[in-house]
Design an enzyme around this catalytic site. Sequence first.
Site, short mmCIF file in Angstrom:
data_model
loop_
_atom_site.label_atom_id
_atom_site.label_comp_id
_atom_site.label_asym_id
_atom_site.label_seq_id
_atom_site.Cartn_x
_atom_site.Cartn_y
_atom_site.Cartn_z
N THR A 83 0.88 -1.18 0.00
CA THR A 83 0.00 0.00 0.00
C THR A 83 0.91 1.22 0.00
O THR A 83 1.16 1.82 1.04
CB THR A 83 -0.92 0.02 1.24
N THR A 118 -1.05 -2.28 5.71
CA THR A 118 -1.44 -1.08 6.44
C THR A 118 -2.35 -0.25 5.55
O THR A 118 -2.03 0.01 4.38
CB THR A 118 -0.19 -0.27 6.84
N LEU A 143 5.72 -5.92 12.66
CA LEU A 143 7.09 -6.42 12.54
C LEU A 143 8.08 -5.35 12.09
O LEU A 143 7.71 -4.33 11.49
CB LEU A 143 7.13 -7.59 11.56
N ARG A 144 9.35 -5.61 12.43
CA ARG A 144 10.44 -4.78 11.91
C ARG A 144 11.11 -5.55 10.79
O ARG A 144 11.29 -6.77 10.90
CB ARG A 144 11.49 -4.52 13.01
N GLU A 145 11.48 -4.84 9.71
CA GLU A 145 12.15 -5.52 8.60
C GLU A 145 13.48 -6.08 9.11
O GLU A 145 14.11 -5.48 9.96
CB GLU A 145 12.38 -4.54 7.45
N LYS A 203 -2.49 1.06 14.25
CA LYS A 203 -1.30 0.89 13.41
C LYS A 203 -0.70 2.25 13.03
O LYS A 203 0.50 2.47 13.17
CB LYS A 203 -1.67 0.08 12.16
N ASN A 207 2.97 3.85 14.47
CA ASN A 207 4.11 4.22 13.63
C ASN A 207 4.39 5.72 13.68
O ASN A 207 5.54 6.14 13.61
CB ASN A 207 3.88 3.77 12.18
N ASN A 249 16.76 6.19 20.57
CA ASN A 249 17.10 7.61 20.72
C ASN A 249 18.39 7.97 20.00
O ASN A 249 19.02 8.96 20.31
CB ASN A 249 17.20 7.96 22.21
N SER A 252 19.88 10.23 13.58
CA SER A 252 20.06 9.69 12.22
C SER A 252 19.84 10.82 11.23
O SER A 252 19.62 11.96 11.62
CB SER A 252 19.04 8.58 11.98
N GLY A 256 13.02 6.78 8.16
CA GLY A 256 12.86 6.31 6.78
C GLY A 256 12.40 4.87 6.77
O GLY A 256 11.78 4.40 7.73
N CYS A 259 7.84 2.04 5.89
CA CYS A 259 6.58 2.34 6.59
C CYS A 259 6.48 3.73 7.23
O CYS A 259 5.46 4.40 7.06
CB CYS A 259 6.31 1.27 7.64
N ASP A 263 3.29 6.01 6.46
CA ASP A 263 2.22 5.89 7.46
C ASP A 263 1.94 7.22 8.15
O ASP A 263 0.80 7.54 8.47
CB ASP A 263 2.56 4.79 8.48
N LYS A 313 19.33 0.55 8.27
CA LYS A 313 19.91 -0.13 9.43
C LYS A 313 21.15 -0.89 9.00
O LYS A 313 21.28 -1.30 7.85
CB LYS A 313 18.89 -1.12 10.01
N1 LIG Z 1 7.69 -3.93 5.77
C1 LIG Z 1 7.30 -3.70 7.00
O1 LIG Z 1 8.11 -3.52 7.91
C2 LIG Z 1 5.84 -3.65 7.32
C3 LIG Z 1 5.44 -3.70 8.66
C4 LIG Z 1 4.08 -3.63 8.96
C5 LIG Z 1 3.16 -3.47 7.95
N2 LIG Z 1 3.58 -3.39 6.64
C6 LIG Z 1 2.56 -3.24 5.60
O2 LIG Z 1 2.30 -4.51 5.00
C7 LIG Z 1 2.11 -4.37 3.59
C8 LIG Z 1 3.15 -5.19 2.84
O3 LIG Z 1 4.43 -4.75 3.22
P1 LIG Z 1 5.76 -5.51 2.74
O4 LIG Z 1 6.91 -4.78 3.31
O5 LIG Z 1 5.61 -6.96 3.01
O6 LIG Z 1 5.65 -5.22 1.16
P2 LIG Z 1 6.52 -5.74 -0.05
O7 LIG Z 1 6.42 -4.70 -1.09
O8 LIG Z 1 7.88 -6.19 0.43
O9 LIG Z 1 5.76 -7.05 -0.54
C9 LIG Z 1 4.52 -7.03 -1.14
C10 LIG Z 1 4.44 -8.20 -2.11
O10 LIG Z 1 3.12 -8.24 -2.65
C11 LIG Z 1 3.22 -8.63 -4.00
N3 LIG Z 1 1.97 -8.27 -4.69
C12 LIG Z 1 1.61 -7.10 -5.25
N4 LIG Z 1 0.36 -7.19 -5.78
C13 LIG Z 1 -0.08 -8.45 -5.53
C14 LIG Z 1 -1.27 -9.15 -5.81
N5 LIG Z 1 -2.28 -8.58 -6.46
N6 LIG Z 1 -1.37 -10.44 -5.43
C15 LIG Z 1 -0.35 -11.05 -4.74
N7 LIG Z 1 0.80 -10.42 -4.44
C16 LIG Z 1 0.94 -9.14 -4.82
C17 LIG Z 1 4.45 -7.91 -4.50
O11 LIG Z 1 4.95 -8.49 -5.67
C18 LIG Z 1 5.39 -8.07 -3.30
O12 LIG Z 1 6.17 -9.23 -3.40
C19 LIG Z 1 2.15 -2.87 3.32
O13 LIG Z 1 0.85 -2.38 3.40
C20 LIG Z 1 2.97 -2.33 4.47
O14 LIG Z 1 2.65 -1.00 4.77
C21 LIG Z 1 4.89 -3.50 6.31
#
Ligand SMILES: NC(=O)c1ccc[n+]([C@@H]2O[C@H](COP(=O)([O-])OP(=O)(O)OC[C@H]3O[C@@H](n4cnc5c(N)ncnc54)[C@H](O)[C@@H]3O)[C@@H](O)[C@H]2O)c1
Length: 394
Positions: A83, A118, A143-145, A203, A207, A249, A252, A256, A259, A263, A313
């Site tokens: 999103t 999100t 989650l954290r990446e 959410k 953030n 704290n 940076s 960035g 999210c 968000d 990071k």
């Molecule tokens: N990355 C984070 O730390 C994190 C944490 C909490 C929430 N979120 C939220 O979760 C969502 C996903 O985040 P992410 O980091 O995993 O994203 P990402 O971009 O890494 O992964 C999304 C995946 O969805 C696939 N995709 C796109 N359209 C699709 C469809 N129609 N059908 C199936 N797959 C499809 C993409 O190819 C991609 O592989 C976002 O809304 C984000 O805001 C992310």
Amino acid sequence: MKIAVAGTGYVGLSVATLLSQHHDVTAVDIIPEKVALINRRVSPVKDSYIEKYFREKPLKLKATLDAAAAYRDSDFVIIAAPTNYDDEKNFFDTSAVETVISLVLENAPDAVIVIKSTVPVGYTEQVRQKFHTKKILFSPEFLRESKALYDNLYPSRIIIGADMQEEGNASAARKLAGLLQEGAVKEDIDTLFMKPTEAEAVKLFANTYLALRVSFFNELDTYAMVRELNTEEIIRGVCMDPRIGNFYNNPSFGYGGYCLPKDTKQLLANFENIPNNLIQAIVDSNRTRKDFIADQIIARNPKTVGVYRLTMKSNSDNFRSSSIQGIMKRIKAKGIPVIVYEPALQEPEFFRSEVVRDLQEFKDRSSVVIANRMSSELEDIKEKVFTRDLFQND
Ligand SMILES: NC(=O)c1ccc[n+]([C@@H]2O[C@H](COP(=O)([O-])OP(=O)(O)OC[C@H]3O[C@@H](n4cnc5c(N)ncnc54)[C@H](O)[C@@H]3O)[C@@H](O)[C@H]2O)c1
């Protein structure tokens, strides 16, 4: 239980891995390379726990490009599609989420749909009306990446957005909570049930609070730099108050990652016509910080600026929306040549800046090296390095 997960990014892949310990999970994506890697049990993202679980656990996980087949007969479909923030519409682009909802309703009308992406506050209610179904729940992901699966194995909390007054919704919500708890290692996980709109607000406010905290210590650092004070001493002194706490704290170049920037902007958009100063200031503060940092670097009159890593990071290979890219843009806008050192990049150029693979050559050619996070690799050219990483933690 048969579960499909749409999207295999950080969120989808960690949830799919978690649930596939006990259930048949089909992970769906639109990128063939990702699907192939997952089926070979190679994680497409850098995440030590996903890699470990792929190696060691007998997971009931398969990946596919065939979304319709995956959704058919599923009891739950979890949506983890992107999103991204649309700067023209000033709102999240939720089209990928809706593509999945349409396909699920066509192929598995009885499945419970869970949005983990999100979304804007009020979104789940809107799609429930648009698609004439109550069977859409929202469960925010925290989650954290690079610690994606770990954060699902040891979650800070589980939140389920559903109508608990409605029998079908309430039982789906309890089942979903059970699935997430069953896959986790942590026991007695705090689990909250609330309406989807409140869960969406949790959410975005969570953030935005994190972004506020980053911005606060960054503005403290800006103040100390201008007044030639010792930031480290001030932060240590401030954070000994247990109400403030000595964590999260470290100054940076700005907040960035995927999210926090998007968000905070989405929450600000949700605040339209609602009195606020702080939410606007959190968004503005990040721009001001990057302007300030770029000005500090430009003031050194560098011949060539070396960007050491594009990531946010130190242990990450992901540089989506990292703050150092904002600094890079500002420096280049002044006509100063920029070179990049980023082992995670295969391409020879990044936004028309040369990528230098050899670290020694990169050091030799840079008159100033900028690093959002310091590294022992840069110890030998410390006097050339511009960083605000004072505590060597993320
Ligand atoms: N990355 C984070 O730390 C994190 C944490 C909490 C929430 N979120 C939220 O979760 C969502 C996903 O985040 P992410 O980091 O995993 O994203 P990402 O971009 O890494 O992964 C999304 C995946 O969805 C696939 N995709 C796109 N359209 C699709 C469809 N129609 N059908 C199936 N797959 C499809 C993409 O190819 C991609 O592989 C976002 O809304 C984000 O805001 C992310």
